[in-house]
Design an enzyme around this catalytic site. Structure first.
Site, PDB file in Angstrom:
ATOM      1  N   ASN A   9       0.737  -1.372  -0.024  1.00 11.73           N
ATOM      2  CA  ASN A   9      -0.204  -0.087   0.042  1.00 11.73           C
ATOM      3  C   ASN A   9       0.964   1.500  -0.467  1.00 11.73           C
ATOM      4  O   ASN A   9       1.286   1.839   1.137  1.00 11.73           O
ATOM      5  CB  ASN A   9      -0.774  -0.376   0.763  1.00 11.73           C
ATOM      6  CG  ASN A   9      -1.705   0.753   1.231  1.00 11.73           C
ATOM      7  OD1 ASN A   9      -1.971   1.820   0.297  1.00 11.73           O
ATOM      8  ND2 ASN A   9      -2.579   1.909   2.637  1.00 11.73           N
ATOM      9  N   LYS A  11      -0.078   3.454  -0.747  1.00 10.87           N
ATOM     10  CA  LYS A  11      -0.116   5.775   0.077  1.00 10.87           C
ATOM     11  C   LYS A  11      -0.509   6.570  -0.836  1.00 10.87           C
ATOM     12  O   LYS A  11      -0.067   6.385  -2.165  1.00 10.87           O
ATOM     13  CB  LYS A  11      -0.199   5.429   1.636  1.00 10.87           C
ATOM     14  CG  LYS A  11       0.125   4.006   2.255  1.00 10.87           C
ATOM     15  CD  LYS A  11      -0.276   4.926   3.873  1.00 10.87           C
ATOM     16  CE  LYS A  11      -0.084   3.657   4.353  1.00 10.87           C
ATOM     17  NZ  LYS A  11      -0.511   3.371   6.600  1.00 10.87           N
ATOM     18  N   HIS A  97      -9.309   1.661   4.721  1.00 12.56           N
ATOM     19  CA  HIS A  97      -8.497   1.580   5.524  1.00 12.56           C
ATOM     20  C   HIS A  97      -8.280   2.200   6.674  1.00 12.56           C
ATOM     21  O   HIS A  97      -9.369   3.338   6.619  1.00 12.56           O
ATOM     22  CB  HIS A  97      -7.139   1.849   4.716  1.00 12.56           C
ATOM     23  CG  HIS A  97      -5.879   1.762   5.519  1.00 12.56           C
ATOM     24  ND1 HIS A  97      -5.479   2.973   6.249  1.00 12.56           N
ATOM     25  CD2 HIS A  97      -4.797   1.445   4.912  1.00 12.56           C
ATOM     26  CE1 HIS A  97      -3.551   2.627   6.350  1.00 12.56           C
ATOM     27  NE2 HIS A  97      -4.279   1.779   6.203  1.00 12.56           N
ATOM     28  N   GLU A  99      -6.928   4.831   7.618  1.00 15.30           N
ATOM     29  CA  GLU A  99      -6.574   6.278   6.893  1.00 15.30           C
ATOM     30  C   GLU A  99      -8.361   6.756   6.468  1.00 15.30           C
ATOM     31  O   GLU A  99      -8.386   8.112   6.985  1.00 15.30           O
ATOM     32  CB  GLU A  99      -5.283   6.035   6.355  1.00 15.30           C
ATOM     33  CG  GLU A  99      -4.332   6.247   7.626  1.00 15.30           C
ATOM     34  CD  GLU A  99      -2.859   5.371   6.595  1.00 15.30           C
ATOM     35  OE1 GLU A  99      -2.914   5.426   5.211  1.00 15.30           O
ATOM     36  OE2 GLU A  99      -1.855   5.056   7.380  1.00 15.30           O
ATOM     37  N   GLU A 169      -5.053  -5.140  10.962  1.00 18.64           N
ATOM     38  CA  GLU A 169      -4.108  -3.730  10.769  1.00 18.64           C
ATOM     39  C   GLU A 169      -4.863  -2.798  11.802  1.00 18.64           C
ATOM     40  O   GLU A 169      -5.439  -2.543  11.718  1.00 18.64           O
ATOM     41  CB  GLU A 169      -4.282  -2.491   9.406  1.00 18.64           C
ATOM     42  CG  GLU A 169      -4.084  -3.318   7.655  1.00 18.64           C
ATOM     43  CD  GLU A 169      -2.894  -2.279   6.862  1.00 18.64           C
ATOM     44  OE1 GLU A 169      -2.246  -2.572   6.408  1.00 18.64           O
ATOM     45  OE2 GLU A 169      -3.975  -1.321   6.718  1.00 18.64           O
ATOM     46  N   GLY A 175       2.664   2.014  10.724  1.00 20.71           N
ATOM     47  CA  GLY A 175       3.841   3.508  10.571  1.00 20.71           C
ATOM     48  C   GLY A 175       4.369   3.519  11.884  1.00 20.71           C
ATOM     49  O   GLY A 175       5.008   4.928  11.544  1.00 20.71           O
ATOM     50  N   SER A 215       3.544  -2.185  10.216  1.00 22.40           N
ATOM     51  CA  SER A 215       4.858  -2.433  10.440  1.00 22.40           C
ATOM     52  C   SER A 215       5.791  -3.548  10.211  1.00 22.40           C
ATOM     53  O   SER A 215       6.488  -3.817  10.671  1.00 22.40           O
ATOM     54  CB  SER A 215       5.309  -1.998  11.737  1.00 22.40           C
ATOM     55  OG  SER A 215       4.668  -0.941  12.145  1.00 22.40           O
ATOM     56  N   GLY A 236       2.150  -1.093   4.342  1.00 26.55           N
ATOM     57  CA  GLY A 236       3.335   0.447   3.851  1.00 26.55           C
ATOM     58  C   GLY A 236       4.107   0.742   3.547  1.00 26.55           C
ATOM     59  O   GLY A 236       4.699   0.354   2.274  1.00 26.55           O
ATOM     60  N   GLY A 237       4.688   1.466   4.792  1.00 27.61           N
ATOM     61  CA  GLY A 237       6.439   2.014   4.351  1.00 27.61           C
ATOM     62  C   GLY A 237       7.198   1.023   3.675  1.00 27.61           C
ATOM     63  O   GLY A 237       7.978   1.207   2.342  1.00 27.61           O
TER      64      GLY A 237
HETATM   65  P1  13P Z   1       3.345   0.188   7.625  1.00 27.43           P
HETATM   66  O1  13P Z   1       3.220  -1.051   6.633  1.00 27.43           O
HETATM   67  O2  13P Z   1       4.086   1.479   7.129  1.00 27.43           O
HETATM   68  O3  13P Z   1       3.179  -0.078   9.027  1.00 27.43           O
HETATM   69  O4  13P Z   1       1.403   0.346   7.083  1.00 27.43           O
HETATM   70  C1  13P Z   1       0.830  -0.377   7.165  1.00 27.43           C
HETATM   71  C2  13P Z   1      -0.905  -0.009   6.536  1.00 27.43           C
HETATM   72  O5  13P Z   1      -1.235   1.043   6.134  1.00 27.43           O
HETATM   73  C3  13P Z   1      -0.620  -0.393   5.111  1.00 27.43           C
HETATM   74  O6  13P Z   1      -2.363  -0.838   5.615  1.00 27.43           O
END
Ligand code: 13P
Length: 253
Positions: A9, A11, A97, A99, A169, A175, A215, A236-237
């Site tokens: 993802n 983002k 998600h 967010e 999640e 993050g 993470s 994510g990251g």
């Molecule tokens: P991180 O892997 O950066 O923690 O993000 C997870 C995420 O929100 C994937 O949708």
């Protein structure tokens, strides 16, 4: 169908040139190194979907949008519908998600409609659920997450549910560099699967892919993915770095 999936993802990150470079690197590494059967998905920003789809050509890597509308067409300025995504050949969409829930007020009722629209357009929704830190600390995380799953998915037929992927999640792990332990992930995934079984039966529950997100890194992926109810990850990251992301894909075996 229950499948091993590792989805990135991205983002709201990357320019088009950077997106193309990252895709090319991921593609090269996947072709050279990934022998397993995991499905690799890249969840990229809307403006890049068509161009990256052309770039990926006949590769096995799939693309996902990060959101889609609860409407099909019409006067909804700024929105993108599941039918539009379908029309440009995108197979997956991330929905709900944390967010989107936190910053854009998405709730279970809205998400139930978004899931319906995605399925009607023959997209695979990657439906996200997960509790914030205060809920985890209060010990009511299982109740909240099962409610999130119920609100958005339990109106579906068994057949429709089986076309949906779930991603757990925990918000406190997104993050933050603070991942859930493999035990915490396994426990919640088992709770989600059991909750699905309570309505749809074990046969249906056992076919649902439940991904873990929060993470996920190359150095914790193997342990997380070895849990019996963890069918892969939503990353994510770490999905913004080709080497790290492909190492996560390889951790699924
Ligand atoms: P991180 O892997 O950066 O923690 O993000 C997870 C995420 O929100 C994937 O949708």
């Amino acid at each position: 169908m229950r499948q091993k999936i590792v989805a990135g993802n991205w983002k709201m990150n990357k320019t088009l040139d950077e997106a193309k470079a990252l895709t090319s690197e991921v593609l090269q590494l996947v072709n050279a190194e990934v022998k397993g059967k995991a499905i690799v998905v890249l969840g990229v920003p809307f403006p890049y979907l068509v161009s990256l789809k052309d770039q990926l050509g006949s590769s096995s890597i799939k693309l996902s949008a990060q959101n889609s509308s609860q409407h099909d067409w019409g006067a909804y300025t700024g929105e993108v519908s599941a039918l539009m995504l379908k029309s440009v050949g995108i197979p997956y969409v991330i929905l709900g998600h944390s967010e989107r829930r936190q910053y854009f007020g998405e709730d279970g009722k809205l998400l139930a409609t978004k899931v319906d629209k995605a399925l009607a357009a023959q997209l695979t929704p990657i439906f996200c659920c997960g509790e914030p830190l205060e809920i985890r600390e209060a010990g009511t995380h299982e109740a909240l997450v099962t409610k999130q799953v119920e609100e958005a998915l339990f109106h579906l037929s068994a057949e429709a549910l089986q076309k949906t992927v779930i991603a757990y999640e925990p918000v406190w792990a997104i993050g933050t560099g603070k991942t859930a332990s493999s035990q915490q992930a396994q426990d919640m995934h088992a709770v989600i699967r059991k909750h699905i079984a309570s309505k749809y039966g074990n046969d249906v529950a056992s076919t649902i892919s439940i991904l873990y997100g929060g993470s996920v890194k190359a150095d914790n992926a193997k342990e997380l993915f070895s849990c019996p109810d963890v069918d892969g990850g939503l990353v994510g990251g770490a999905s913004l770095k080709a080497r790290e992301f492909v190492d996560i894909v390889k951790a699924i075996g």
